[in-house]
Design a protein around this motif. Structure first.
Motif, PDB file in Angstrom:
ATOM      1  N   ASN A  69       2.285  25.768 -33.843  1.00 14.91           N
ATOM      2  CA  ASN A  69       2.717  24.565 -34.490  1.00 14.91           C
ATOM      3  C   ASN A  69       1.947  24.302 -35.691  1.00 14.91           C
ATOM      4  O   ASN A  69       2.144  22.987 -36.021  1.00 14.91           O
ATOM      5  CB  ASN A  69       3.110  23.448 -33.653  1.00 14.91           C
ATOM      6  N   MET A  95       8.646  38.025 -28.182  1.00 14.48           N
ATOM      7  CA  MET A  95       7.387  37.019 -27.659  1.00 14.48           C
ATOM      8  C   MET A  95       6.786  37.163 -26.320  1.00 14.48           C
ATOM      9  O   MET A  95       6.072  36.417 -25.838  1.00 14.48           O
ATOM     10  CB  MET A  95       8.368  35.826 -27.555  1.00 14.48           C
ATOM     11  N   GLY A 142      15.552  31.031 -39.940  1.00 12.14           N
ATOM     12  CA  GLY A 142      15.140  29.865 -39.089  1.00 12.14           C
ATOM     13  C   GLY A 142      14.624  30.547 -37.740  1.00 12.14           C
ATOM     14  O   GLY A 142      13.690  30.117 -37.151  1.00 12.14           O
ATOM     15  N   ILE A 143      14.892  31.861 -37.412  1.00 11.61           N
ATOM     16  CA  ILE A 143      14.163  32.647 -36.184  1.00 11.61           C
ATOM     17  C   ILE A 143      12.919  33.038 -36.628  1.00 11.61           C
ATOM     18  O   ILE A 143      11.785  32.563 -35.574  1.00 11.61           O
ATOM     19  CB  ILE A 143      14.984  33.956 -35.899  1.00 11.61           C
ATOM     20  N   LYS A 168       5.966  29.394 -36.251  1.00 15.21           N
ATOM     21  CA  LYS A 168       5.234  28.117 -35.669  1.00 15.21           C
ATOM     22  C   LYS A 168       4.491  28.390 -34.153  1.00 15.21           C
ATOM     23  O   LYS A 168       3.608  28.133 -33.828  1.00 15.21           O
ATOM     24  CB  LYS A 168       6.507  27.193 -34.999  1.00 15.21           C
ATOM     25  N   GLN A 169       5.213  29.710 -33.671  1.00 18.68           N
ATOM     26  CA  GLN A 169       4.656  29.962 -32.327  1.00 18.68           C
ATOM     27  C   GLN A 169       3.198  30.711 -32.524  1.00 18.68           C
ATOM     28  O   GLN A 169       2.360  30.476 -31.745  1.00 18.68           O
ATOM     29  CB  GLN A 169       5.704  31.043 -31.564  1.00 18.68           C
ATOM     30  N   HIS A 189      11.063  31.298 -38.668  1.00 17.32           N
ATOM     31  CA  HIS A 189      10.229  30.202 -38.981  1.00 17.32           C
ATOM     32  C   HIS A 189       9.800  29.606 -37.417  1.00 17.32           C
ATOM     33  O   HIS A 189       8.515  29.187 -37.354  1.00 17.32           O
ATOM     34  CB  HIS A 189      11.185  28.971 -39.403  1.00 17.32           C
ATOM     35  N   LYS A 190      10.663  29.878 -36.455  1.00 17.01           N
ATOM     36  CA  LYS A 190      10.195  29.430 -35.050  1.00 17.01           C
ATOM     37  C   LYS A 190       9.166  30.484 -34.745  1.00 17.01           C
ATOM     38  O   LYS A 190       8.158  30.042 -33.828  1.00 17.01           O
ATOM     39  CB  LYS A 190      11.467  29.623 -34.054  1.00 17.01           C
ATOM     40  N   ARG A 191       9.264  31.713 -35.131  1.00 19.33           N
ATOM     41  CA  ARG A 191       8.169  32.817 -34.567  1.00 19.33           C
ATOM     42  C   ARG A 191       6.803  32.386 -35.385  1.00 19.33           C
ATOM     43  O   ARG A 191       5.521  32.412 -34.820  1.00 19.33           O
ATOM     44  CB  ARG A 191       8.724  34.159 -35.230  1.00 19.33           C
ATOM     45  N   GLU A 247      19.973  32.323 -40.770  1.00 19.24           N
ATOM     46  CA  GLU A 247      19.628  32.441 -39.325  1.00 19.24           C
ATOM     47  C   GLU A 247      18.241  33.360 -39.263  1.00 19.24           C
ATOM     48  O   GLU A 247      17.657  32.798 -38.424  1.00 19.24           O
ATOM     49  CB  GLU A 247      20.791  33.311 -38.685  1.00 19.24           C
ATOM     50  N   SER A 275       7.818  21.679 -41.657  1.00 15.08           N
ATOM     51  CA  SER A 275       8.982  21.665 -40.650  1.00 15.08           C
ATOM     52  C   SER A 275       9.869  22.697 -40.937  1.00 15.08           C
ATOM     53  O   SER A 275       9.786  23.426 -41.590  1.00 15.08           O
ATOM     54  CB  SER A 275       9.444  20.331 -40.301  1.00 15.08           C
ATOM     55  N   LEU A 276      10.933  22.693 -39.847  1.00 16.36           N
ATOM     56  CA  LEU A 276      12.110  23.819 -40.143  1.00 16.36           C
ATOM     57  C   LEU A 276      12.724  23.520 -41.591  1.00 16.36           C
ATOM     58  O   LEU A 276      12.966  22.394 -41.831  1.00 16.36           O
ATOM     59  CB  LEU A 276      13.151  23.434 -39.254  1.00 16.36           C
TER      60      LEU A 276
END
Length: 217
Positions: free
Chosen positions: A40, A210, A28-29, A35-36, A31-33, A25, A6-7
């Protein structure tokens, strides 16, 4: 491969930040990328990079993608070979090679970062990991860069690559005897050839975009 479920929490952020130079920061960004790109999932495979618009039209797209699965780029001592999938830790380590250097670095730190970036570039083209970029490897890169544009055919691109390799040999080795064979570009020669190239700030990939509707122009 060290994927994060997870995050990342703060202790993991600290370790990743120290290894890569990214801020909390930025991690975190990214990590979202990650996951996309992985839907996931816990890991990324080569085919997951096909959804990145800024790579679709890149003439050395295959070399860039392969760099993410090259153990040499995970900052491990004597690491060789490739992997089939990577976790977030490995993704972040490779992405850190494209991070612009901080303006607060001293000259010694800047030189370390420059050498790391050049080594990363060298590894991209030294595909068989023998410590040299051979004529065949160099020719492949030049052919990709020139023929993908549509302006030149394969044979013309091949001729340009061969001529460029001879130029590289003369710069790296100086005068060569007629029977002397140039085996390829070593990292020392590579560093010398790019001495005037500002790799620190110009080496980047826009992975934050994205928008999958981006088209090649």
């Amino acid at each position: 491969m060290g994927a994060l479920n997870s995050l990342p929490d703060e202790p993991q952020y600290v370790g990743l930040a120290e290894k890569t130079g990214f801020s909390f920061e930025q991690i975190g960004i990214l990590h979202k990328r990650f996951k996309q790109l992985s839907n996931n999932g816990e890991t990324l495979r080569r085919e997951d990079f096909n959804t990145i618009p800024d790579l679709l039209c890149n003439p050395i797209r295959s070399e860039i993608i392969e760099a993410f699965f090259d153990r040499r780029n995970f900052r491990q001592t004597d690491a060789v070979g490739t992997v089939h999938e990577i976790g977030f830790g490995e993704f972040l380590l490779v992405m850190s090679h494209f991070r612009p250097p901080s303006i607060r670095l001293d000259d010694e730190q800047k030189e370390v970062i420059r050498t790391e970036k050049l080594r990363f570039l060298f590894n991209m083209h030294d595909t068989d990991n023998d410590g040299t970029i051979t004529l065949e490897e160099y020719r492949h890169v030049v052919e990709e860069l020139l023929s993908r544009s549509g302006a030149l055919g394969k044979e013309t691109a091949k001729g340009i690559a061969d001529a460029a390799m001879l130029e590289v040999a003369s710069i790296s080795m100086g005068h060569m005897e007629p029977d002397e064979f140039y085996e390829g570009i070593t990292f020392e020669h590579f560093n010398k050839l790019l001495k005037e190239f500002e790799v620190e700030s110009r080496m980047n990939i826009r992975f934050m975009n994205m928008d999958t509707t981006t088209l090649c122009k």
